[in-house]
Design an enzyme around this catalytic site. Sequence first.
Site, short mmCIF file in Angstrom:
data_model
loop_
_atom_site.label_atom_id
_atom_site.label_comp_id
_atom_site.label_asym_id
_atom_site.label_seq_id
_atom_site.Cartn_x
_atom_site.Cartn_y
_atom_site.Cartn_z
N GLY A 98 -25.65 -30.63 -18.06
CA GLY A 98 -26.52 -31.69 -17.55
C GLY A 98 -26.31 -31.83 -16.05
N LEU A 99 -27.20 -32.60 -15.44
CA LEU A 99 -27.12 -32.82 -13.99
C LEU A 99 -25.80 -33.49 -13.59
CD1 LEU A 99 -30.71 -34.28 -13.35
CD2 LEU A 99 -29.90 -31.96 -12.76
N SER A 100 -25.44 -33.34 -12.33
CA SER A 100 -24.31 -34.10 -11.80
C SER A 100 -24.60 -35.60 -11.98
CB SER A 100 -24.13 -33.77 -10.31
OG SER A 100 -23.07 -34.50 -9.78
N GLY A 101 -23.65 -36.32 -12.50
CA GLY A 101 -23.84 -37.76 -12.72
C GLY A 101 -24.48 -38.11 -14.06
N SER A 106 -23.47 -26.23 -15.54
CA SER A 106 -24.00 -25.00 -16.16
C SER A 106 -25.53 -24.99 -16.18
CB SER A 106 -23.41 -24.76 -17.55
OG SER A 106 -23.14 -25.93 -18.27
N GLY A 165 -23.16 -37.77 -16.98
CA GLY A 165 -22.15 -38.40 -17.84
C GLY A 165 -21.26 -37.42 -18.60
N LYS A 166 -21.28 -36.15 -18.21
CA LYS A 166 -20.51 -35.14 -18.94
C LYS A 166 -19.01 -35.44 -18.94
CE LYS A 166 -22.00 -31.97 -16.13
NZ LYS A 166 -22.75 -32.88 -15.23
N SER A 167 -18.45 -35.67 -17.75
CA SER A 167 -17.00 -35.88 -17.66
C SER A 167 -16.59 -37.17 -18.38
CB SER A 167 -16.55 -35.98 -16.19
OG SER A 167 -16.82 -34.77 -15.52
N1 LIG Z 1 -24.33 -43.57 -21.66
C1 LIG Z 1 -23.53 -43.08 -20.70
N2 LIG Z 1 -22.79 -41.97 -20.92
C2 LIG Z 1 -22.01 -41.46 -19.93
N3 LIG Z 1 -21.89 -41.98 -18.70
C3 LIG Z 1 -22.59 -43.11 -18.42
C4 LIG Z 1 -23.44 -43.69 -19.40
N4 LIG Z 1 -24.03 -44.78 -18.86
C5 LIG Z 1 -23.56 -44.87 -17.61
N5 LIG Z 1 -22.69 -43.87 -17.32
C6 LIG Z 1 -22.00 -43.70 -16.03
O1 LIG Z 1 -22.55 -42.55 -15.38
C7 LIG Z 1 -21.55 -41.92 -14.58
C8 LIG Z 1 -21.46 -40.47 -15.00
O2 LIG Z 1 -20.52 -39.80 -14.18
P1 LIG Z 1 -19.79 -38.47 -14.65
O3 LIG Z 1 -19.28 -38.62 -16.03
O4 LIG Z 1 -18.79 -38.14 -13.57
O5 LIG Z 1 -21.00 -37.43 -14.62
P2 LIG Z 1 -20.95 -35.84 -14.64
O6 LIG Z 1 -19.59 -35.41 -15.09
O7 LIG Z 1 -22.04 -35.45 -15.57
O8 LIG Z 1 -21.23 -35.42 -13.23
C9 LIG Z 1 -20.25 -42.67 -14.79
O9 LIG Z 1 -20.09 -43.58 -13.73
C10 LIG Z 1 -20.51 -43.42 -16.13
O10 LIG Z 1 -19.77 -44.60 -16.24
MG LIG Z 2 -18.17 -34.22 -14.09
#
Ligand SMILES: Nc1ncnc2c1ncn2[C@@H]1O[C@H](COP(=O)(O)OP(=O)(O)O)[C@@H](O)[C@H]1O
Ligand SMILES: [Mg+2]
Length: 200
Positions: free
Chosen positions: A34-37, A108, A39-41
């Site tokens: 999925g896109l950056s941000g 990815s 929620g993957k991590s």
């Molecule tokens: N339903 C959700 N699932 C996962 N993250 C969420 C959700 N709603 C809000 N968020 C927020 O979105 C952000 C996702 O960041 P992150 O997990 O670092 O994204 P990624 O790893 O995809 O780049 C976090 O600040 C998280 O708290």
């Molecule tokens: Mg991440």
Amino acid sequence: MDFDDSDAVRGAQIPKVARGFQLHPGARTFWLTGLSGAGKSTLASGVITSLREDGVGAYSLDGDIMRSGLCKDLGFSPEARSENIRRIAEVAKLLNHAGLIVIVAAISPLESDRAQARSIVGEDRFFEIYVKADLNTCIGRDPKGLYARALKGEISNFTGISAAYDPPKAPALVIETGKTSLIDSLAQFKSFLMSHTANL
Ligand SMILES: Nc1ncnc2c1ncn2[C@@H]1O[C@H](COP(=O)(O)OP(=O)(O)O)[C@@H](O)[C@H]1O
Ligand SMILES: [Mg+2]
């Protein structure tokens, strides 16, 4: 060397990960894209914590951590991204063979790279999970301030802004984090993972 059978000594002989954790020879890889941000991590670390509380052997491979170590020689060209994904998939395969459930959290972005990851890990062990949030939601979250920089042109090849993201065509699961609370997203992921792990 003789081993004393006392708990203290036996504990010292057993690698920490094996002590009190179930290992599964048929362990699977759950690949979050999925896109950056998106929620993957957040989802990976939440579910790993929960699995460990349950005594299940599991490990997450986070794209940012992989890029700071094993993949630190790689940039963001299509070739480098492909190599990044290939290495993560090879590590996931090894960890699966060691009996650990693996959760990969890596953008990815390319369908072809994810297909290669699937074939490295093994078709029957690999589950592609689309962590879906639209670009504006991710820009609004911008947890690492990367979108602000990418939109100013300070980061090139940034997925969603100046590099492509291929949405999965047939993901095993879609988690819509822009529409589902974090608690419900975690529950959805954990329940999917458990239902594809229960018979191992
Ligand atoms: N339903 C959700 N699932 C996962 N993250 C969420 C959700 N709603 C809000 N968020 C927020 O979105 C952000 C996702 O960041 P992150 O997990 O670092 O994204 P990624 O790893 O995809 O780049 C976090 O600040 C998280 O708290
Ligand atoms: Mg991440």
